[in-house]
Motif scaffolding. Structure first.
Motif, mmCIF file in Angstrom:
data_model
loop_
_atom_site.group_PDB
_atom_site.id
_atom_site.type_symbol
_atom_site.label_atom_id
_atom_site.label_comp_id
_atom_site.label_asym_id
_atom_site.label_seq_id
_atom_site.Cartn_x
_atom_site.Cartn_y
_atom_site.Cartn_z
ATOM 1 N N GLY A 41 0.795 -1.223 0.000
ATOM 2 C CA GLY A 41 0.000 0.000 0.000
ATOM 3 C C GLY A 41 0.824 1.267 0.000
ATOM 4 O O GLY A 41 0.474 2.248 -0.664
ATOM 5 N N VAL A 49 -7.062 0.389 -6.154
ATOM 6 C CA VAL A 49 -6.445 -0.843 -6.639
ATOM 7 C C VAL A 49 -7.563 -1.805 -7.018
ATOM 8 O O VAL A 49 -8.558 -1.917 -6.301
ATOM 9 C CB VAL A 49 -5.575 -1.490 -5.533
ATOM 10 C CG1 VAL A 49 -5.040 -2.827 -5.970
ATOM 11 C CG2 VAL A 49 -4.452 -0.562 -5.123
ATOM 12 N N GLU A 64 -3.281 -8.127 3.152
ATOM 13 C CA GLU A 64 -3.053 -7.211 2.037
ATOM 14 C C GLU A 64 -4.156 -6.169 1.955
ATOM 15 O O GLU A 64 -3.892 -4.970 1.763
ATOM 16 C CB GLU A 64 -2.977 -7.979 0.711
ATOM 17 C CG GLU A 64 -2.756 -7.072 -0.476
ATOM 18 C CD GLU A 64 -2.859 -7.785 -1.805
ATOM 19 O OE1 GLU A 64 -2.677 -7.100 -2.829
ATOM 20 O OE2 GLU A 64 -3.113 -9.007 -1.843
ATOM 21 N N LEU A 79 -3.701 -2.095 2.213
ATOM 22 C CA LEU A 79 -4.169 -1.145 1.200
ATOM 23 C C LEU A 79 -5.074 -0.096 1.840
ATOM 24 O O LEU A 79 -4.918 1.104 1.596
ATOM 25 C CB LEU A 79 -4.898 -1.885 0.076
ATOM 26 C CG LEU A 79 -4.030 -2.833 -0.758
ATOM 27 C CD1 LEU A 79 -4.895 -3.677 -1.687
ATOM 28 C CD2 LEU A 79 -2.969 -2.079 -1.541
ATOM 29 N N LEU A 105 -6.214 3.631 0.309
ATOM 30 C CA LEU A 105 -6.550 3.166 -1.030
ATOM 31 C C LEU A 105 -7.915 2.487 -1.052
ATOM 32 O O LEU A 105 -8.260 1.741 -0.137
ATOM 33 C CB LEU A 105 -5.479 2.186 -1.523
ATOM 34 C CG LEU A 105 -4.095 2.803 -1.695
ATOM 35 C CD1 LEU A 105 -3.031 1.726 -1.764
ATOM 36 C CD2 LEU A 105 -4.051 3.692 -2.920
ATOM 37 N N VAL A 162 -10.396 -0.250 -2.860
ATOM 38 C CA VAL A 162 -10.108 -1.549 -3.459
ATOM 39 C C VAL A 162 -11.358 -2.099 -4.132
ATOM 40 O O VAL A 162 -12.432 -2.129 -3.529
ATOM 41 C CB VAL A 162 -9.597 -2.554 -2.398
ATOM 42 C CG1 VAL A 162 -9.239 -3.887 -3.054
ATOM 43 C CG2 VAL A 162 -8.393 -1.987 -1.644
#
Length: 122
Positions: A21, A32, A48, A52, A57, A59
């Motif tokens: 990330g 992402v 994960e 992120l 972020l 997703v």
């Protein structure tokens, strides 16, 4: 996180690589797209996803196996949908989050594909 991202927002996708990330955010990406499949090494994992999110972020999730499994119709869609949902449940993702499906072929003008795709998605 739920949001509408503005037009022009940069995002990325990756499968086997794990850039992390911090590196993704530092490169200027805001979202992402991560894969779900029958290959555990390709799939997003709970740590994960947490990484992120901890870097701000967004997703999204894409189911992809052969790149053409979406042409398999309703039976394939039911099996693969269950598999994808199981992976997301393990990550703590709510059941109402959409899952995109990859088709790695150009389906424009191919007779019969649209019907198979619709059946798969139901």
């Amino acid at each position: 996180m739920v949001s509408t991202l503005p037009k022009g927002t940069l995002g990325c996708d990756y499968s086997m690589a794990r850039p992390g990330g911090a590196a993704i955010a530092a490169a200027g990406y805001r979202f992402v797209l991560r894969y779900l499949s029958y290959q555990p090494e390709k799939n997003i994992s709970p740590p994960e996803l947490a990484d992120l999110h901890s870097h701000g972020l967004y997703v999204g999730f894409v189911w992809e196996t052969t790149g053409t499994s979406i042409l398999g119709g309703a039976g394939t869609g039911a099996v693969e949908g269950t598999a994808a949902r199981t992976i997301l449940e393990e990550c703590g993702v709510p059941a109402d989050v959409p899952i995109f499906v990859a088709l790695d072929e150009d389906d424009r003008g191919v007779f019969g594909w649209q019907g198979s795709i619709r059946e798969y998605l139901v």
